[in-house]
Write a protein that holds these residues in place. Structure first.
Motif, mmCIF file in Angstrom:
data_model
loop_
_atom_site.group_PDB
_atom_site.id
_atom_site.type_symbol
_atom_site.label_atom_id
_atom_site.label_comp_id
_atom_site.label_asym_id
_atom_site.label_seq_id
_atom_site.Cartn_x
_atom_site.Cartn_y
_atom_site.Cartn_z
ATOM 1 N N THR A 78 0.834 -1.206 0.000
ATOM 2 C CA THR A 78 0.000 0.000 0.000
ATOM 3 C C THR A 78 0.867 1.253 0.000
ATOM 4 O O THR A 78 0.611 2.201 -0.754
ATOM 5 C CB THR A 78 -0.927 0.008 1.236
ATOM 6 O OG1 THR A 78 -1.783 -1.147 1.185
ATOM 7 C CG2 THR A 78 -1.792 1.258 1.256
ATOM 8 N N ALA A 127 -8.189 -6.279 6.629
ATOM 9 C CA ALA A 127 -9.197 -6.884 7.505
ATOM 10 C C ALA A 127 -9.521 -8.310 7.056
ATOM 11 O O ALA A 127 -9.599 -9.239 7.885
ATOM 12 C CB ALA A 127 -10.458 -6.029 7.522
ATOM 13 N N LEU A 132 -5.897 3.570 -0.118
ATOM 14 C CA LEU A 132 -5.992 3.400 1.334
ATOM 15 C C LEU A 132 -7.187 2.534 1.726
ATOM 16 O O LEU A 132 -7.066 1.611 2.553
ATOM 17 C CB LEU A 132 -6.091 4.767 2.012
ATOM 18 C CG LEU A 132 -4.819 5.612 2.026
ATOM 19 C CD1 LEU A 132 -5.118 7.004 2.574
ATOM 20 C CD2 LEU A 132 -3.728 4.938 2.865
ATOM 21 N N ILE A 181 -7.099 -1.147 3.511
ATOM 22 C CA ILE A 181 -7.720 -1.398 4.816
ATOM 23 C C ILE A 181 -8.660 -2.605 4.751
ATOM 24 O O ILE A 181 -8.629 -3.481 5.622
ATOM 25 C CB ILE A 181 -8.481 -0.145 5.300
ATOM 26 C CG1 ILE A 181 -7.485 0.968 5.646
ATOM 27 C CG2 ILE A 181 -9.354 -0.468 6.516
ATOM 28 C CD1 ILE A 181 -8.137 2.313 5.897
#
Length: 438
Positions: free
Chosen positions: A136, A340, A332, A336
């Motif tokens: 990322t 998860a 982003l 994320i």
């Protein structure tokens, strides 16, 4: 470090997006079903996939926007169809990336602790977090930086496989290709009918070719997408066809029908040639392969979300790009969500149910794109492609896509349809929200 991808980099990105760990585990499954006839199955499926790729090549020459199949479907058949295509692609791309990260954590754990060792959960979780954060951050720096990593990873990934082919060609024995057709058995131990075995083997091979459709997603990050994308798609698919045919053929030529008995077929063939160290070589190649395809996913996946956000079908801020042309928020948010899901995979369970909707995801990308070849030819506001496919090509490609769906497990189809329903709910919510803002 903000230079866009030239033709060579686009080609390498295509190879990296398609060739993953499946090639290390693939040959035994198809040889178990049809024997050395697996080579004919590979050629058959290669032709089918190439027809679909040609459809993507023609329509990709008309657009410079990110989004790939989402953009083609939206332009040809309207906003709702486009959203369903984009939603499914975005969801599956994130799930696939998270799955690959989980796979890398397990493969790396096996390399560190031993193949048969229990890998500590915290080790897998830490590896997943580190890799996602690294990719990322790399992607946020700009496409130029990602380009260097992708090009390097692709070249490094293919080196051991190309060496395997060149060296192992000398160890191929003609007698290992007889009997040429050796059908597998079903759960009851009865020999499978030829067409059943052929269909099952073809479906396995078909999934190994998928990923080419992702190459069209990041069109805005290519120097000359209208010119380079069609050529890159064709070149990549031709290269993949030859590559798969050679690596499966060499594996059969070394091990014969014994290839079907190995859970790590390429490693087994390597061991014959390299006197016991083949498993280690393949283990390294597997890690590099997963890391390489993860890099490609980190580049391509956020661009789907960014393309949908441009049309205000998901929160518009996701479409924001900085001065370098980097979709910061899309990267982003994608990172994320992937993090998860990857932690879920490493700490709790697997992605078997979530990944099942990939069948519908591919189906809903291929069919609208193939039909868009015909629909978009009538649009005077769009540029003409440098080449025009015969009318029969997109028709055959659509029929092939339905064939893929027909051969998929019913449970996967039902779960995939559930994904389409969820997408429709998101679409309705987005339209209501946009209407209230007017």
């Amino acid at each position: 470090m903000n230079s866009k991808l030239g033709f060579f980099s686009v080609v390498l990105l295509g190879f990296n997006a398609i060739v993953g760990t499946g090639i290390f585990l693939l040959p035994n499954k198809i040889v178990a079903l049809v024997g050395p006839f697996a080579l004919v199955v590979v050629i058959f499926v290669a032709v089918l996939v190439f027809l679909i790729a040609l459809c993507f090549a023609e329509v990709s020459a008309k657009f410079e926007r990110n989004g790939g199949a989402y953009v083609y479907a939206r332009e040809a058949f309207g906003e709702f169809v486009g959203f369903e295509v984009g939603f499914m692609k975005y969801a599956i791309a994130i799930i696939a990336w998270a799955t690959m990260i989980t796979g890398f954590s397990e493969a790396f754990g096996s390399f560190v602790f031993g193949i048969n060792a229990d890998i500590p959960t915290h080790f897998k979780a830490f590896t997943a977090v580190f890799l996602i954060l690294l990719l990322t951050a790399m992607n946020l720096v700009g496409i130029g930086f990602s380009k260097i990593f992708n090009n390097t990873a692709t070249l490094v990934k293919f080196t051991p496989l190309v060496c395997f082919i060149l060296i192992c060609l000398w160890y191929v024995r003609a007698e290992n290709f007889t009997p040429f057709i050796a059908l597998g058995t079903d759960d009851k131990g009865e020999i499978l009918p030829f067409w059943d075995a052929f269909g099952m083997a073809a479906l396995i091979i078909f999934y190994a070719f998928t990923g080419f459709e992702s190459l069209a997603i990041a069109a805005e990050d290519y120097k000359n997408p209208k010119k380079d994308l069609p050529k890159a798609l064709i070149l990549v698919m031709l290269g993949i066809c030859v590559f798969y045919l050679l690596i499966i053929g060499v594996s059969i030529g070394i091990l014969g029908l014994d290839l079907a008995k190995s859970n790590a077929p390429i490693a087994a063939a390597f061991n014959v040639v390299f006197d016991g160290i083949g498993a280690f070589i393949v283990q390294i190649a597997t890690l590099i392969s997963i890391a390489g395809i993860s890099i490609a996913s980190s580049i391509l996946t956020p661009r789907v979300g960014q393309a949908i956000a441009q049309d205000r079908l998901i929160p518009n801020f996701i479409a924001y790009k900085n001065k370098k042309g980097t979709p910061v928020y899309a990267i982003l948010i994608t990172g994320i969500i992937t993090l998860a899901l990857a932690l879920y995979g490493t700490l709790i369970g697997s992605f078997a149910i979530l990944a099942a909707i990939s069948v519908i995801s591919r189906f809903i990308q291929y069919v609208p794109t193939c039909l868009a070849v015909i629909a978009l030819r009538k649009r005077k506001n769009l540029p003409q492609s440098p080449f025009k496919l015969p009318f029969i090509v997109p028709i055959l490609a659509v029929l092939i896509s339905f064939w893929l769906l027909f051969n998929a497990p019913l449970s996967d189809i039902i779960i995939g349809l559930g994904g389409l329903v969820i997408g429709a709910v998101f679409y309705i919510f987005a339209k209501i929200k946009n209407k209230n803002q007017i």
